[in-house]
Design an enzyme around this catalytic site. Structure first.
Site, short mmCIF file in Angstrom:
data_model
loop_
_atom_site.label_atom_id
_atom_site.label_comp_id
_atom_site.label_asym_id
_atom_site.label_seq_id
_atom_site.Cartn_x
_atom_site.Cartn_y
_atom_site.Cartn_z
NE ARG A 197 -4.20 1.70 2.32
CZ ARG A 197 -4.31 2.75 3.12
NH1 ARG A 197 -3.36 3.05 3.98
NH2 ARG A 197 -5.38 3.52 3.07
CB ILE B 15 -6.05 5.52 -0.81
CG1 ILE B 15 -5.90 3.99 -0.81
CG2 ILE B 15 -5.28 6.10 0.37
CD1 ILE B 15 -4.43 3.54 -0.92
CB SER B 16 -10.94 2.91 0.86
OG SER B 16 -11.68 3.42 -0.22
CE LYS B 17 -11.85 3.01 8.57
NZ LYS B 17 -11.96 3.70 9.85
CG PHE C 22 -16.80 5.08 0.08
CD1 PHE C 22 -15.76 4.54 -0.65
CD2 PHE C 22 -17.34 4.32 1.11
CE1 PHE C 22 -15.26 3.28 -0.37
CE2 PHE C 22 -16.85 3.06 1.40
CZ PHE C 22 -15.81 2.54 0.65
#
Ligand code: SAH
Length: 264
Positions: free
Chosen positions: A81, A107-109, A256
């Site tokens: 990541r 960027i999503s967790k 989101f």
């Protein structure tokens, strides 16, 4: 089919569920590893350690949070990541937090990525078939998906991020991942039908095109606005196409970036 499946009027947002930050211990070990060699890649310098050990720690926490699909956990371990975030943010790459990736997007967790991918796989034993991702962003989730599906189509509406994802993904050379520039609101008909569709941006409703492009037995996972009464709130929605019709399940609250139409 014009109408979308009914959305419940009231959703319980009081307990954050698996995405609740309070239940996630913050990882403080980034600078504590000993005996690790610095990575050759300049992007990795900020980590100053063997990133695979930090990822293993992240994966252990994901498992503690309830992610149990071995393929998902293996893919989260495999994809680095820290290569998808700006150099200044590298030290936070393995914390369970979303991070800015430019152009106002994030960027999503990892907790949310793994949760959604586990839902998407729905306990499948092998890899999924063709999968569509809406919202390539920096390309991280697309890379994880490429480990879980035979073919991945990922579409992004912002040219700058589409290009950035291409750069970020170059080192992986993933032949089964296809990056597309366009408006994902209309899906990508050429690749349909899809065994699974996942959205990384949340709209007012699930676009009809996505449902239309879902294969029989396929599953769609997307954040959707919780509707009137909960302005600005989103929930994770799962839609299954079954021989008996569409089945919708509403899950926990999520946050989101908005799903937008057109390209920019
Ligand atoms: N999965 C991504 C998350 C990116 S954030 C990652 O791992 O980085 C969500 C992305 O969805 C943003 O880049 C945003 O530009 C994009 N997006 C929003 N609406 C879209 C649309 N209609 N079509 C394609 N992408 C869209």
């Amino acid at each position: 089919m014009k109408e979308r499946p009914p959305f419940p009027v009231r959703l319980d947002f009081s307990s954050g569920g698996p995405t609740d930050r309070r239940s996630v211990p913050r990882y403080a070990g980034l600078s504590q590893s000993s005996g690790a060699k610095p990575l050759a890649n300049p992007l990795s310098r900020g980590l100053g350690m063997d990133s695979s050990a930090v990822r293993a720690s992240m994966v252990r926490k994901l498992a503690q949070q309830g992610v149990s699909d071995p393929l998902v956990l293996a893919a989260m371990q495999a994809i680095e990541r820290h290569r998808f975030v700006d150099t200044a943010l590298v030290n936070q790459a393995y914390e369970d937090t979303s991070l800015p990736i430019g152009l106002g997007q994030t960027i999503s967790k990892p907790g949310v990525v793994s949760r959604m991918l586990e839902l998407l796989r729905n306990g499948a034993t092998g890899k999924l078939g063709r999968v569509l991702e809406i919202g390539t962003g920096c390309g991280y989730q697309a890379a994880v998906l490429s480990q879980l599906a035979r073919e991945v189509y990922s579409i992004e509406r912002l040219r700058g991020l589409h290009d950035k994802a291409r750069d970020n993904l170059r080192h992986l050379a993933l032949p089964n991942l296809h990056l597309l520039f366009g408006d994902g609101m209309v899906g990508y008909a050429k690749g349909a039908p899809y065994a699974a569709i996942i959205a990384a941006a949340g709209g007012e409703a699930v676009p009809q095109a996505w449902v239309d492009q879902l294969a029989m037995g396929g599953r769609l996972v997307a954040p959707v606005a919780a509707g009137a009464g909960s302005p600005g709130r989103q929930a994770l929605v799962v839609i299954d196409r079954t021989p008996q019709g569409l089945r919708q399940t509403v899950l926990e609250a999520v946050h989101f970036v908005p799903l937008k139409s057109g390209v920019a």
